[in-house]
Enzyme design. Structure first.
Site, PDB file in Angstrom:
ATOM      1  N   ASN A 265     -37.759  28.004  38.398  1.00  0.00           N
ATOM      2  CA  ASN A 265     -38.507  27.399  37.973  1.00  0.00           C
ATOM      3  C   ASN A 265     -38.374  26.384  36.889  1.00  0.00           C
ATOM      4  OD1 ASN A 265     -41.288  26.040  37.584  1.00  0.00           O
ATOM      5  ND2 ASN A 265     -42.271  28.105  36.508  1.00  0.00           N
ATOM      6  N   TRP A 266     -38.094  25.176  37.327  1.00  0.00           N
ATOM      7  CA  TRP A 266     -37.549  24.156  36.356  1.00  0.00           C
ATOM      8  C   TRP A 266     -38.678  23.576  35.352  1.00  0.00           C
ATOM      9  CZ3 TRP A 266     -33.538  20.667  39.306  1.00  0.00           C
ATOM     10  CH2 TRP A 266     -32.359  21.371  39.659  1.00  0.00           C
ATOM     11  N   LYS A 267     -39.891  23.687  35.579  1.00  0.00           N
ATOM     12  CA  LYS A 267     -41.157  23.425  35.171  1.00  0.00           C
ATOM     13  C   LYS A 267     -40.888  21.569  34.716  1.00  0.00           C
ATOM     14  CE  LYS A 267     -41.335  27.829  32.907  1.00  0.00           C
ATOM     15  NZ  LYS A 267     -41.999  28.666  32.051  1.00  0.00           N
TER      16      LYS A 267
ATOM     17  N   HIS B 230     -49.257  29.594  38.195  1.00  0.00           N
ATOM     18  CA  HIS B 230     -48.339  29.771  37.085  1.00  0.00           C
ATOM     19  C   HIS B 230     -49.322  29.916  35.805  1.00  0.00           C
ATOM     20  CE1 HIS B 230     -45.540  29.660  33.974  1.00  0.00           C
ATOM     21  NE2 HIS B 230     -44.719  30.199  34.872  1.00  0.00           N
TER      22      HIS B 230
ATOM     23  N   GLU C  12     -48.784  28.711  32.824  1.00  0.00           N
ATOM     24  CA  GLU C  12     -49.124  27.560  32.168  1.00  0.00           C
ATOM     25  C   GLU C  12     -50.168  26.741  32.800  1.00  0.00           C
ATOM     26  OE1 GLU C  12     -44.579  26.444  32.441  1.00  0.00           O
ATOM     27  OE2 GLU C  12     -44.353  28.153  30.966  1.00  0.00           O
TER      28      GLU C  12
ATOM     29  N   GLU D 195     -45.792  38.029  36.171  1.00  0.00           N
ATOM     30  CA  GLU D 195     -45.353  37.438  34.882  1.00  0.00           C
ATOM     31  C   GLU D 195     -46.372  37.672  33.674  1.00  0.00           C
ATOM     32  OE1 GLU D 195     -42.847  34.020  37.311  1.00  0.00           O
ATOM     33  OE2 GLU D 195     -44.373  33.258  35.682  1.00  0.00           O
TER      34      GLU D 195
ATOM     35  N   GLY E 209     -40.873  32.862  28.149  1.00  0.00           N
ATOM     36  CA  GLY E 209     -40.216  32.057  27.087  1.00  0.00           C
ATOM     37  C   GLY E 209     -40.237  32.742  25.835  1.00  0.00           C
TER      38      GLY E 209
ATOM     39  N   SER F   6     -38.861  35.588  30.503  1.00  0.00           N
ATOM     40  CA  SER F   6     -37.424  35.618  30.050  1.00  0.00           C
ATOM     41  C   SER F   6     -36.293  36.333  30.709  1.00  0.00           C
ATOM     42  CB  SER F   6     -37.649  36.646  28.693  1.00  0.00           C
ATOM     43  OG  SER F   6     -38.549  35.771  28.091  1.00  0.00           O
TER      44      SER F   6
ATOM     45  N   GLY G 283     -37.148  30.861  34.454  1.00  0.00           N
ATOM     46  CA  GLY G 283     -37.659  29.491  33.902  1.00  0.00           C
ATOM     47  C   GLY G 283     -36.301  29.097  33.061  1.00  0.00           C
ATOM     48  N   GLY G 284     -36.250  29.198  31.760  1.00  0.00           N
ATOM     49  CA  GLY G 284     -35.264  28.591  30.870  1.00  0.00           C
ATOM     50  C   GLY G 284     -33.811  28.785  31.581  1.00  0.00           C
TER      51      GLY G 284
END
Ligand code: PGA
Length: 250
Positions: free
Chosen positions: A13-15, A100, A102, A170, A176, A212, A233-234
């Site tokens: 998930n590159w956001k 999600h 966010e 999640e 994150g 994470s 993600g990251g």
């Protein structure tokens, strides 16, 4: 080629990160790595929507699938700035991430809206990856796993099947932050979700973990039989670390 039911899925998930050029170059590098070292998992990348078509072209001979990060709840109409599931599919997406945290916190997305979006995705022929989790405060309550499962069930439209819908658990406090729940806790929530979804969706619902995940903790998490995949993600923004996570699948 049909894929084994036990096969794990790793989703990047590159956001709102990476340019179109960086996305295409990532796709080419990942494809080259997979050709040299074939993976045992299904790999999906969810880039910003602008990257879908150029990345689909770069991945035309690759098993990697593309995913969108959101869609509208109708297929077309006067919604300036929005993208429908039908448009995303035509751009190269095979699936879409919905609900999600966010989007729930930053764009006021409710369970009802997420359910409408999931229905729109399925109607357009996209698979849906539904995200659900608990806040830090909720995580201290004894029945937090039931709460997560109930939240998920409010996001499921009647037409959902285990072939068209996947879930990503999640915890909000893990996204994150560098913190992850214990493997026992992840397993507990995944089992709760699977048993809650048994009657309405079916017994073989796939449940991923997200929050994470990195190349160091992925091997332990992905080995749990309750974990069908990871949403990253990251650590998915770097091709080496993302490939290492994919390569940790059994
Ligand atoms: P993270 O993000 O891996 O950077 O924690 C996961 C997610 O938001 O899906």
């Amino acid at each position: 080629m049909s894929r084994k039911n036990t096969e794990k899925t790793i989703v990047a998930n590159w956001k709102m990160n990476l340019t179109v050029g960086e996305g295409v170059s990532f796709a080419r590098q990942l494809n080259t790595s997979i050709k040299a070292n074939p993976l045992s998992c299904q790999v999906m990348i969810a880039p910003p929507a602008t990257h879908l078509t150029p990345m689909a072209l770069a991945l035309h001979d690759s098993p990697v699938k593309l995913c969108a990060q959101n869609c509208h709840y109708t297929q077309s109409g006067p919604y300036t700035g929005e993208l429908s599931a039908a448009i995303l599919k035509s751009a190269g997406a095979a699936a879409v991430i919905l609900g999600h945290s966010e989007r729930r916190s930053g764009f006021n997305e409710t369970n009802d809206l997420v359910r409408f979006k999931v229905a729109a995705a399925l109607d357009a022929g996209l698979k849906a990856i539904i995200c659900v989790g608990e806040s830090e405060k909720e995580s201290t309550s004894g029945d937090f796993a039931t709460l997560v499962a109930e939240r998920l069930m409010s996001c499921i439209p009647p037409q959902a099947t285990p072939e068209t819908v996947m879930v990503s658990y999640e915890p909000l406090w893990a996204i994150g932050t560098g913190h992850t729940p214990s493997i026992d806790r992840i397993t507990q929530v995944h089992q709760e979700i699977k048993s809650a979804a048994k009657l309405s969706i079916g017994p073989s619902l796939k449940v991923f973990y997200g929050g994470s995940v990195n190349q160091y903790n992925a091997p332990e998490i992905i080995r749990s039989s309750a974990v069908d995949g990871l949403l990253v993600g990251g650590a998915s923004l770097n091709v080496e670390s993302f490939f290492a996570i994919c390569a940790s699948c059994p």
